[in-house]
Design a protein around this motif. Structure first.
Motif, short mmCIF file in Angstrom:
data_model
loop_
_atom_site.label_atom_id
_atom_site.label_comp_id
_atom_site.label_asym_id
_atom_site.label_seq_id
_atom_site.Cartn_x
_atom_site.Cartn_y
_atom_site.Cartn_z
N GLY A 1 6.71 -1.15 -13.99
CA GLY A 1 6.62 0.30 -14.04
C GLY A 1 5.56 0.87 -13.11
N LEU A 2 4.50 0.09 -12.86
CA LEU A 2 3.41 0.58 -12.00
C LEU A 2 3.52 0.08 -10.56
N GLU A 3 4.64 -0.62 -10.27
CA GLU A 3 4.77 -1.26 -8.95
C GLU A 3 4.66 -0.27 -7.78
N GLN A 4 5.36 0.88 -7.89
CA GLN A 4 5.33 1.85 -6.78
C GLN A 4 3.93 2.40 -6.56
N THR A 5 3.24 2.69 -7.66
CA THR A 5 1.86 3.20 -7.59
C THR A 5 0.97 2.18 -6.90
N LYS A 6 1.10 0.95 -7.34
CA LYS A 6 0.25 -0.14 -6.84
C LYS A 6 0.49 -0.38 -5.35
N THR A 7 1.76 -0.45 -4.96
CA THR A 7 2.12 -0.71 -3.56
C THR A 7 1.57 0.39 -2.66
N SER A 8 1.76 1.63 -3.09
CA SER A 8 1.29 2.78 -2.30
C SER A 8 -0.23 2.77 -2.20
N PHE A 9 -0.88 2.52 -3.34
CA PHE A 9 -2.34 2.54 -3.39
C PHE A 9 -2.93 1.46 -2.48
N PHE A 10 -2.40 0.25 -2.57
CA PHE A 10 -2.99 -0.85 -1.81
C PHE A 10 -2.67 -0.79 -0.33
N SER A 11 -1.53 -0.19 0.03
CA SER A 11 -1.25 -0.04 1.46
C SER A 11 -2.24 0.96 2.06
N LYS A 12 -2.58 2.01 1.28
CA LYS A 12 -3.58 2.99 1.74
C LYS A 12 -4.97 2.36 1.79
N LEU A 13 -5.27 1.55 0.78
CA LEU A 13 -6.58 0.90 0.70
C LEU A 13 -6.77 -0.07 1.88
N THR A 14 -5.72 -0.80 2.21
CA THR A 14 -5.77 -1.76 3.33
C THR A 14 -6.09 -1.02 4.63
N LYS A 15 -5.43 0.14 4.82
CA LYS A 15 -5.69 0.95 6.03
C LYS A 15 -7.14 1.46 6.03
N ALA A 16 -7.62 1.83 4.82
CA ALA A 16 -8.97 2.41 4.71
C ALA A 16 -10.06 1.43 5.14
N VAL A 17 -9.83 0.14 4.93
CA VAL A 17 -10.87 -0.85 5.26
C VAL A 17 -10.53 -1.68 6.50
N ALA A 18 -9.43 -1.30 7.17
CA ALA A 18 -8.99 -2.08 8.35
C ALA A 18 -10.11 -2.17 9.38
N GLY A 19 -10.36 -3.42 9.82
CA GLY A 19 -11.36 -3.65 10.86
C GLY A 19 -12.80 -3.56 10.38
N LYS A 20 -12.98 -3.39 9.08
CA LYS A 20 -14.34 -3.28 8.53
C LYS A 20 -14.66 -4.50 7.69
#
Length: 317
Positions: free
Chosen positions: A19-38
């Motif tokens: 049930g939380l899969e879409q939320t999780k996928t969206s959240f972590f793809s954004k989080l990955t971008k937020a810390v990219a290269g850091k």
């Protein structure tokens, strides 16, 4: 952290994860971008994280609280790698939810000293209010309780018909009158019937009209007053049903309803069809009203008791 213990059955946990899969996928793809290269959590990472949380419908005020907590830990640890961010976020969100004194339950239970336990359900039309009542009736009956439903949303014929379908499906009695009847009268009849039948729990559906808050307030106050002629401390809980897929709109509805009546607990529905599951964290924190139930699928079993440990575990799994 020690409190992430497995509480739900594997079947229930699977449903929650899904049930939380879409939320999780969206959240972590954004989080990955937020810390990219850091490699280190610095101001830029925290700014990006703030954006991620807000865009995940956690809400501005709750996001600022989470960021402040993480800033404090960064200041304390001096160097914090971005790979630790996931773990820290998980801990801080769980700690924040812990402050609401909610989400400790794992089963559908009612207070032992209230008989009948009276639950009044509020929420605008279209949020899944009637479906939530039907699923609650099913879960409580399955747990061994005797349930009576009351159709006090007399403003719409569809609401009464829909509740009748659920009552028949679950096999519980429904007290109703004609469309346009006085909602307080229906509530009164429902409670009298429940007392006569020695029922354990009464669930009362009420109208979801928000366009005139004063009318809504007056109506709900009258329903409460009339119920108290039968059960003196009724209702024992007022459950506000919110559609999780509407994100920020759910915040607005919570604001409107808490201004119109005393809401004591929340049900957040439709979390499975959306990436906005963060709204559960924000609403729980902002209104300091416990989230009691969450809807994570369309099946009759997919209304779950909200447990913060399992929720955070699924969110960050």
């Amino acid at each position: 952290m020690s409190f992430f213990k497995r509480i739900f059955s594997s079947e229930k946990k699977e449903t929650l994860d899904k049930g939380l899969e879409q939320t999780k996928t969206s959240f972590f793809s954004k989080l990955t971008k937020a810390v990219a290269g850091k490699s280190k959590v610095d101001d830029e990472v925290l700014d990006n994280l703030e954006e991620v949380l807000v865009s995940s419908d956690v809400g501005v005020n709750t996001t600022l609280k989470i960021i402040e907590r993480i800033e404090a830990r960064v200041a304390q640890d001096k160097y914090m790698g971005t790979e630790e961010l996931n773990k820290i976020l998980r801990e801080e969100i769980a700690a924040l939810l812990s402050e609401t004194q909610s989400g400790e339950e794992t089963e559908f239970t009612i207070p032992a000293n209230k008989k009948p336990y009276v639950l009044m359900v509020v929420g605008v039309n279209g949020v899944g209010k009637t479906t939530t009542i039907g699923k609650l009736a099913y879960q409580f009956k399955k747990a061994g309780y005797k349930v009576v439903l009351g159709a006090a949303d007399t403003f719409r014929a569809a609401a009464i018909d829909q509740l009748q379908i659920w009552a028949d499906r679950v096999g519980v009695p429904l007290v109703k009158q004609q469309m346009g009847s006085d909602p307080a009268s229906v509530a009164f009849d429902t409670l009298q019937s429940a007392v006569t039948q020695n029922a354990d729990i009464v669930i009362i559906d009420t109208a979801g009209r928000l366009h005139n808050k004063v009318n809504l307030m007056n109506e709900l106050t009258k329903v409460k007053r009339v119920m108290q002629k039968v059960v003196e401390d009724a209702p024992h809980d007022v459950l506000l049903v919110l559609d999780g897929s509407t994100g920020q709109n759910a915040f607005e509805q919570a604001k409107q309803f808490t201004a119109a009546t005393e809401v004591s607990c929340l049900a957040v529905t439709k979390l499975d069809g959306t990436a906005k599951g963060g709204v559960v964290i924000g609403i729980s924190d902002q209104f300091q009203i416990p989230v009691k139930y969450i809807g994570v699928g369309e099946g009759i079993e997919d209304l779950q008791v909200f447990n913060k440990y399992e929720f955070v575990d699924s969110f960050f799994k």
